[in-house]
Scaffold this active site. Sequence first.
Site, PDB file in Angstrom:
ATOM      1  N   PHE B 244      36.616  44.000  31.281  1.00  0.00           N
ATOM      2  CA  PHE B 244      35.186  43.865  31.526  1.00  0.00           C
ATOM      3  C   PHE B 244      34.514  42.661  30.833  1.00  0.00           C
ATOM      4  CE2 PHE B 244      35.540  48.485  31.868  1.00  0.00           C
ATOM      5  CZ  PHE B 244      35.695  48.704  32.974  1.00  0.00           C
ATOM      6  N   ILE B 470      44.076  42.336  35.722  1.00  0.00           N
ATOM      7  CA  ILE B 470      43.183  43.191  34.701  1.00  0.00           C
ATOM      8  C   ILE B 470      42.841  44.708  35.300  1.00  0.00           C
ATOM      9  CG2 ILE B 470      42.714  41.057  33.698  1.00  0.00           C
ATOM     10  CD1 ILE B 470      39.746  41.581  34.633  1.00  0.00           C
ATOM     11  N   GLY B 471      43.560  45.012  36.268  1.00  0.00           N
ATOM     12  CA  GLY B 471      43.182  46.309  36.679  1.00  0.00           C
ATOM     13  C   GLY B 471      42.538  46.390  38.190  1.00  0.00           C
ATOM     14  N   ALA B 522      48.721  28.931  48.494  1.00  0.00           N
ATOM     15  CA  ALA B 522      48.860  28.430  49.998  1.00  0.00           C
ATOM     16  C   ALA B 522      49.797  27.076  49.921  1.00  0.00           C
ATOM     17  CB  ALA B 522      47.584  28.258  50.645  1.00  0.00           C
ATOM     18  N   ILE B 635      37.099  39.350  52.562  1.00  0.00           N
ATOM     19  CA  ILE B 635      37.736  40.388  51.718  1.00  0.00           C
ATOM     20  C   ILE B 635      39.174  40.462  52.075  1.00  0.00           C
ATOM     21  CG2 ILE B 635      37.569  42.836  51.040  1.00  0.00           C
ATOM     22  CD1 ILE B 635      35.158  41.015  50.300  1.00  0.00           C
ATOM     23  N   ASN B 637      41.539  42.608  50.718  1.00  0.00           N
ATOM     24  CA  ASN B 637      41.833  43.920  50.674  1.00  0.00           C
ATOM     25  C   ASN B 637      40.735  44.696  50.504  1.00  0.00           C
ATOM     26  OD1 ASN B 637      42.902  46.572  49.998  1.00  0.00           O
ATOM     27  ND2 ASN B 637      44.723  45.556  48.838  1.00  0.00           N
ATOM     28  N   PRO B 638      40.103  45.320  51.666  1.00  0.00           N
ATOM     29  CA  PRO B 638      38.987  46.148  51.772  1.00  0.00           C
ATOM     30  C   PRO B 638      39.057  47.356  50.744  1.00  0.00           C
ATOM     31  CG  PRO B 638      39.512  45.561  53.716  1.00  0.00           C
ATOM     32  CD  PRO B 638      40.619  45.159  53.048  1.00  0.00           C
ATOM     33  N   GLY B 710      34.662  41.057  41.285  1.00  0.00           N
ATOM     34  CA  GLY B 710      34.538  41.659  40.267  1.00  0.00           C
ATOM     35  C   GLY B 710      33.161  42.267  39.731  1.00  0.00           C
ATOM     36  N   GLU B 711      32.393  41.326  39.916  1.00  0.00           N
ATOM     37  CA  GLU B 711      31.023  41.230  39.140  1.00  0.00           C
ATOM     38  C   GLU B 711      29.854  41.431  40.163  1.00  0.00           C
ATOM     39  OE1 GLU B 711      32.840  38.036  37.404  1.00  0.00           O
ATOM     40  OE2 GLU B 711      31.901  38.528  35.569  1.00  0.00           O
TER      41      GLU B 711
END
Lengths: 333, 749
Positions: B244, B470-471, B522, B635, B637-638, B710-711
């Site tokens: 976090f 980080i998870g 890539a 996205i 990986n949804p 993430g945020e």
Amino acid sequence: MEPFTYSRASQTRDAIAAAASASTAQQGAEVRFVAGGTTLIDLMKLNVERPQQVVDINHLPLSEVETLADGRLKIGALVRNSDLAHHPVVQRDYAVLSEALLAGASAQLRNMASTGGNLLQRTRCNYFRDADMPCNKREPGSGCSAIKGANRNLAILGTSDHCIATNPSDMNVALAALEAVIVVQGTQGERQVPIDAFFLLPGTTPQHETVLQPGDLITHVLLPAPVKGARSHYLKLRDRASYEFALASAAVVFATDAGKISHVRIALGGVGTKPWRSSDAEKALQGHSPTPENFAAAAAVALRDAQPQSENAFKVDLAQRCLTQALATVANV
Amino acid sequence: MSTDTLSSDKTAATSLPIIGRSATRIDGPLKVSGVARYSSDFHFPGMLYAVPVCARIASGTIQWIDTAAAAAMPGVQKIYTRENIGTFYRVPKSSKAQIDERRPPLEDDEVRYYGQYVAMVVADTFEQATAAADKVVATYAGTKAPDVRMKLSPDEKPETDTERGDPDKAFGKAAVTVDHVYTTPPETHNPIELHASVALWDGERFTLYETSQAIMNHRAVMAKMLGVPQENLRVITEYLGSGFGGKLWPWPHALLAAAAARELHRPIKLVVTRQMMFHNVGHRTNTQQRVRLGAGKDGKLVSLQQDFIQHSSRLDDTKEDCGEATGFLYSTPNLRVTSAFARRDIAPNTSMRGPGAVPGLYAVESAMDELAIALKMDPVELRLINEPEIDESKNIPFSSRHLKECLTTGAETFGWSKRNPAVGSMRDKGVILGWGMAACSWIASRADATASVMINADGSVRVASGTQDIGTGTYTMLAQMVSELIGVDMDKVKVVIGDSSLPAGPFSGGSMATASLIPAVAEASREAIEQLLKSASESDAAFAKIDADELAFTDGRVHRKNESADRGRRFEDVLAAARLGHVEGSGKAKGTMNDKHPKYSSHSYGAHFVEVSWEPAIAQLRVRRVVSVIDAGKIINPMTGRNQIEGAVTMGIGMALFEETSYDARNGMAINSNLADYVMVTHADAPDIDVVFLDYPDTKLNEMGARGIGEIGIAGLAAAVTAAVHHATGIRVRDLPVHVEDLLVSKVA
């Protein structure tokens, strides 16, 4: 944590003999029994409890729940909170106890915590738990850090100038409303202590929380036979929905006869220095009609003597709402 | 979901089948079976345990430290104080290496915050070290009552962060205004994994197992502070039990562990306790923000001002940039954001999920809600009519911005049209409902990144980068990327990260890791494929006399461009023919985060819609339902993406209703430094959360058009909750978190 010796008692009398050598059974006890360990080990790690000897009582034969011939329920001191909460007789006849147990802690803690241990659960006052800060309960005479400190979660009933620590247990509140009797085995044999007499007010000696003497071992809790036609309920209010101590809670046992309240027992949690039985509120309702107005008036009586601190005046209002709602729930009004 | 003006974005994107697929985490089985090793899981022969000794005052000078009793205790190997810890160097501010607590541990005798390390015990076992640390006695002089006041006033004249027009004049003349102060409390990161360091020294080189969200930066900082070349220091973070932001930059315990390992020539393990986590590894600072909005009767903003103050430690000045999103969120000709610090005797602050914009948007979006009420206008409508054409703070176009669609889609999904705006007017089975909403934004940027891709003769592909998971799903996302780019199944992709000896990868912060890795991976993939085609041309009889540029690589097969892939050869056969173990490509992509003059304004956007229930009889407030519509580019990986948003929304509910670190005014101690008393959201508090991704690729940011996620989910959420609380109760809470005591005065019954 301080070094200590560990022994496992295989007979009740051995446990009692080991503990009888201590100078006190209260704060500062040199000998401690351990059952679930959910309070004791935690406080030992914080250097708040510093026993020289820990006696493991988990192998004593105190894990039964049994209905006696006279209708009373006899609960062994080692019955785990989760087992007691899910016991069919408890769920059927003492719903308030089951609800209170399930409102407490987390599933993991309830699987460990014992009936006897929960009776002796220590306060969550942050200053009691911080061995560096003054605390009359932990170090008599050192002063109370909470009165001028963080006291949002602390007590408003039964406090003194020396201590405002809350009794944190949910189970105890239900047991108070059920008028439980604590069975204690000591060096002088067995005695039975009504729960209201079992807990002491802090007064000038907040380090003394119960009537237990060196060598005393809680072996059982006795619940009176269920009151015919009574319903019971435990309502717990807290900031989040789970895993938090009560800001205010209420345990009520309640029956009516011909439209009047024939039996009512009331105890409050989260607000008292001990599980807070309110006989005055009971008297205010006994024989009266089960109306929201009467419940609110009784709740006002229950909180009449509240002495809030700098951060917890809201509990006076919240506890009244809690009790009023709990009564309304059992009365179904 | 797209409209005519938006479809160009969509068609510009590659529509690849594996990118955009809800793949389960490739590291999931390792984690649930306990095979995944977290930093404190590493054990080595001869390892010793270190436990720091923390100051029990917040302001004063160490007179002396009595270690005699502790040194005599069983198992104690060494006790370190300033006298014998050796030299730590500082990190120059001019370097790119990032650290939020610049003063090295034990550097001087001044105590500047409660819990500051004053000594450290090293012993044979953790228990022995803990017991001995308790017996180290520090004596202080000049102990003062600390200044831990939460009410803030600027220490110096506030700085202007962004400004346009004449906001004071416009505010003074505005038809409708709001002017309020909003505060957010200090919050403490509580990832379930404690911070930890396991340090090894072989006489020349360090190997450090760390809980780090940024292993490359960790290496750079530790090398400077320990005085060794970077090549002699290896940092490993295989898995992280979340961070976090609290694990972005190194903290003093890591240096203490490394110093002891070097001096004692023994592996050292140091695990920070939960209580220390409240003082020694950063926190989110408290903020106090005055927001002034002026609007015409039509709701058009004519002035927006945000003046914020934050606390900072005595020595450091880590900025909580509350105005990060303010300059470009809405259209207004007149705007000013100012910032100021107020120093306190509290430990250094650091980034916490959505630093700056999250407390900032709580204030600005709350003020927008209050403005909507003052205008008698729907709060969604107010946002829609203030949508800017360009980033007005920089006068540059947006790379891709679909905030309006977030708002309208969210309103539709939530059922916002059924909202009765009157306070306390909506009910469901005896409880009062409150509906609130807020918009949000978060940075879309890239950090520098390099990566390696190896196409192997055994049919597998390896992707490596010195980044970390980080998870959040970085392992899985990398496997998806390479699976797509090389044309192998995901289970044939080996992802190697979490080791600073790999090609330097990005830090995991600011929602940048995914976007940063895409161009590097890539390019590495393209280079590896080029080499494969050259090898085929040169050494594979099947492609004899065919130039590499006449060859193509599709779905794992080398083939002639004028033939279909199924007539080609599997890459493992090509490599075998060429007697090659592998071909390897490397990719390098420069970040955009430090662009002084960006061509585009790149951000993620979103809208949250929140339903709370309010039971006045028992003064009980609960969040029942959240709809979050997120515009975060493509996205990848949804499934993991949804998980990120749900987690962030849940954390935002905690910010709104529960989280608050309290410092005792007498000694500066965090009073609620444990998981029972620091109230966070439990599962029982988590509402029904509906996450909608708009999924418009932002191809100006990278070729897959993916931003970070993430945020964005926590930004704005607290403002939506407090707006809903107001709608239910009539109480406007401007000081987070919302407490039951705030709501007891509600007149709604």
